[in-house]
Motif scaffolding. Structure first.
Motif, PDB file in Angstrom:
ATOM      1  N   LEU A  57     -32.140 -12.714  -6.622  1.00 33.43           N
ATOM      2  CA  LEU A  57     -31.362 -11.799  -7.447  1.00 33.43           C
ATOM      3  C   LEU A  57     -31.635 -11.994  -8.934  1.00 33.43           C
ATOM      4  O   LEU A  57     -31.813 -11.023  -9.678  1.00 33.43           O
ATOM      5  N   ARG A  58     -31.659 -13.237  -9.387  1.00 31.58           N
ATOM      6  CA  ARG A  58     -31.833 -13.489 -10.818  1.00 31.58           C
ATOM      7  C   ARG A  58     -33.153 -12.925 -11.321  1.00 31.58           C
ATOM      8  O   ARG A  58     -33.211 -12.306 -12.385  1.00 31.58           O
ATOM      9  N   ALA A  59     -34.216 -13.118 -10.560  1.00 27.70           N
ATOM     10  CA  ALA A  59     -35.534 -12.624 -10.983  1.00 27.70           C
ATOM     11  C   ALA A  59     -35.560 -11.104 -11.078  1.00 27.70           C
ATOM     12  O   ALA A  59     -36.268 -10.534 -11.915  1.00 27.70           O
ATOM     13  N   SER A  60     -34.768 -10.433 -10.246  1.00 31.37           N
ATOM     14  CA  SER A  60     -34.767  -8.969 -10.246  1.00 31.37           C
ATOM     15  C   SER A  60     -34.038  -8.394 -11.450  1.00 31.37           C
ATOM     16  O   SER A  60     -34.250  -7.233 -11.812  1.00 31.37           O
ATOM     17  N   ARG A 175     -38.523  -8.364  -3.438  1.00 34.21           N
ATOM     18  CA  ARG A 175     -38.094  -7.099  -2.840  1.00 34.21           C
ATOM     19  C   ARG A 175     -36.603  -7.026  -2.575  1.00 34.21           C
ATOM     20  O   ARG A 175     -35.942  -6.042  -2.899  1.00 34.21           O
ATOM     21  N   TYR A 176     -36.045  -8.069  -1.957  1.00 30.39           N
ATOM     22  CA  TYR A 176     -34.617  -8.038  -1.668  1.00 30.39           C
ATOM     23  C   TYR A 176     -33.804  -8.053  -2.951  1.00 30.39           C
ATOM     24  O   TYR A 176     -32.712  -7.476  -3.018  1.00 30.39           O
ATOM     25  N   GLY A 177     -34.316  -8.707  -3.983  1.00 32.63           N
ATOM     26  CA  GLY A 177     -33.626  -8.723  -5.274  1.00 32.63           C
ATOM     27  C   GLY A 177     -33.549  -7.333  -5.862  1.00 32.63           C
ATOM     28  O   GLY A 177     -32.492  -6.910  -6.354  1.00 32.63           O
ATOM     29  N   VAL A 178     -34.662  -6.588  -5.830  1.00 32.67           N
ATOM     30  CA  VAL A 178     -34.670  -5.215  -6.336  1.00 32.67           C
ATOM     31  C   VAL A 178     -33.717  -4.340  -5.537  1.00 32.67           C
ATOM     32  O   VAL A 178     -32.940  -3.557  -6.100  1.00 32.67           O
ATOM     33  N   ALA A 179     -33.755  -4.452  -4.219  1.00 27.56           N
ATOM     34  CA  ALA A 179     -32.897  -3.628  -3.367  1.00 27.56           C
ATOM     35  C   ALA A 179     -31.422  -3.894  -3.645  1.00 27.56           C
ATOM     36  O   ALA A 179     -30.640  -2.957  -3.856  1.00 27.56           O
TER      37      ALA A 179
END
Length: 301
Positions: A57-60, A175-179
């Motif tokens: 999450l943080r990276a997104s 990918r999950y972070g972006v979503a």
């Protein structure tokens, strides 16, 4: 593909083919803005734990401006336009028009990348595909009105732009972070308008539309992301995009079977034109199997 790859492929064709049916049921009692908020909020609740557990999450959130633009272009605006359009047109018709996304994406890819060749076959595919879209819009404009047609065109353009944003600015973001992050941002954007009216909505909505919202959030959003990322990992991004050509057929069949929507010869001809045009317009030389890095589409509804 492996057996697991085929199972994931079939599952995604169904999962991203049913949103049009569920949206049609939901908007009978739930407004477009309320529907988008509920779908993004519930989807975020389900995907956030996955993104947090994977520490994505943080990276997104670092590229916050591209993420915000991506959220508006790929989730907020198209989901709102799609929901409003389905107040006036059939779900099967909507699914067929959205099948034109690869056509617009091919043009945008050429405008953004001069190395993207427009061969005679691809130009022919664009002409054939757009003829199918024009055929659909032209014969339905009298029944649905001009505004829903323009809304669906807007959805097609938005869905074509979204993957290009990922490819250019968010390719290295998990990918999950972006979503998860995009769903959270989408819910926050709609919250000020929707939240004050939620108590009244909760008292008046019936079981059918409520279950449709739940299905959109759980199956067509959260589960769809999980399955799609698994499909990419199994077969690669290039093959995974083929689901774009199958989803509309699922939407038409479900609309005909469940909502008793008309499926005419015109529908079949238009779909065939769009399908053939999309395949030709997006056709490339055989990709390098060791570097499968095609832009990843997101749920097309």
């Amino acid at each position: 593909m492996s057996r697991r790859g085929w199972i994931l492929f079939v599952a995604m064709c169904v999962v991203w083919g049913i949103p049009y049916l569920l949206i049609k049921v939901a908007v009978r009692e739930i407004g477009p803005a309320e529907l988008v908020f509920l779908r993004t909020a519930l989807g975020a609740v389900l995907l956030l734990p996955i993104a947090l557990a994977r520490k994505e999450l943080r990276a997104s959130l670092r590229p916050w401006l591209p993420l915000l633009i991506y959220t508006v272009v790929e989730i907020g605006l198209p989901w709102l336009l799609l929901s409003d359009a389905e107040l006036h047109v059939d779900s099967s018709f909507t699914g067929l028009v959205i099948a034109g996304v690869p056509l617009v994406a091919a043009i945008l890819a050429r405008l953004m990348n001069r190395n993207e060749k427009l061969t005679a076959a691809r130009v022919g595919g664009l002409l054939v595909g757009f003829a199918g879209v024009a055929l659909l819009l032209g014969f339905h404009v009298g029944a649905g009105g001009v505004v829903p047609m323009l809304e669906l065109v807007g959805v097609v353009v938005c869905y074509a732009i979204g993957p290009l944003i990922i490819e250019r600015w968010l390719a290295d973001v998990p990918r999950y972070g972006v979503a998860a992050a995009s769903l959270v941002v989408g819910a926050v954007l709609f919250a000020p308008v929707v939240v004050p009216d939620l108590p009244d909505l909760a008292r008046t909505v019936s079981l059918g539309p409520a279950l449709a919202v739940l299905g959109l959030s759980v199956i067509c959003t959260a589960l769809a992301f999980v399955l799609f990322f698994a499909l990419i990992a199994e077969v690669g991004g290039v093959r995974a995009t083929v689901i774009t050509f199958v989803n509309p057929a699922v939407a038409v069949i479900l609309g005909w079977m469940i909502l008793d929507e008309d499926v005419t010869v015109l529908t079949a001809v238009a779909f065939a034109l769009i399908l053939v045009g999309s395949v030709l317009a997006t056709r490339r030389k055989a990709p390098d199997r060791t570097a499968d890095t095609a832009p990843e589409p997101v749920p097309a509804s």
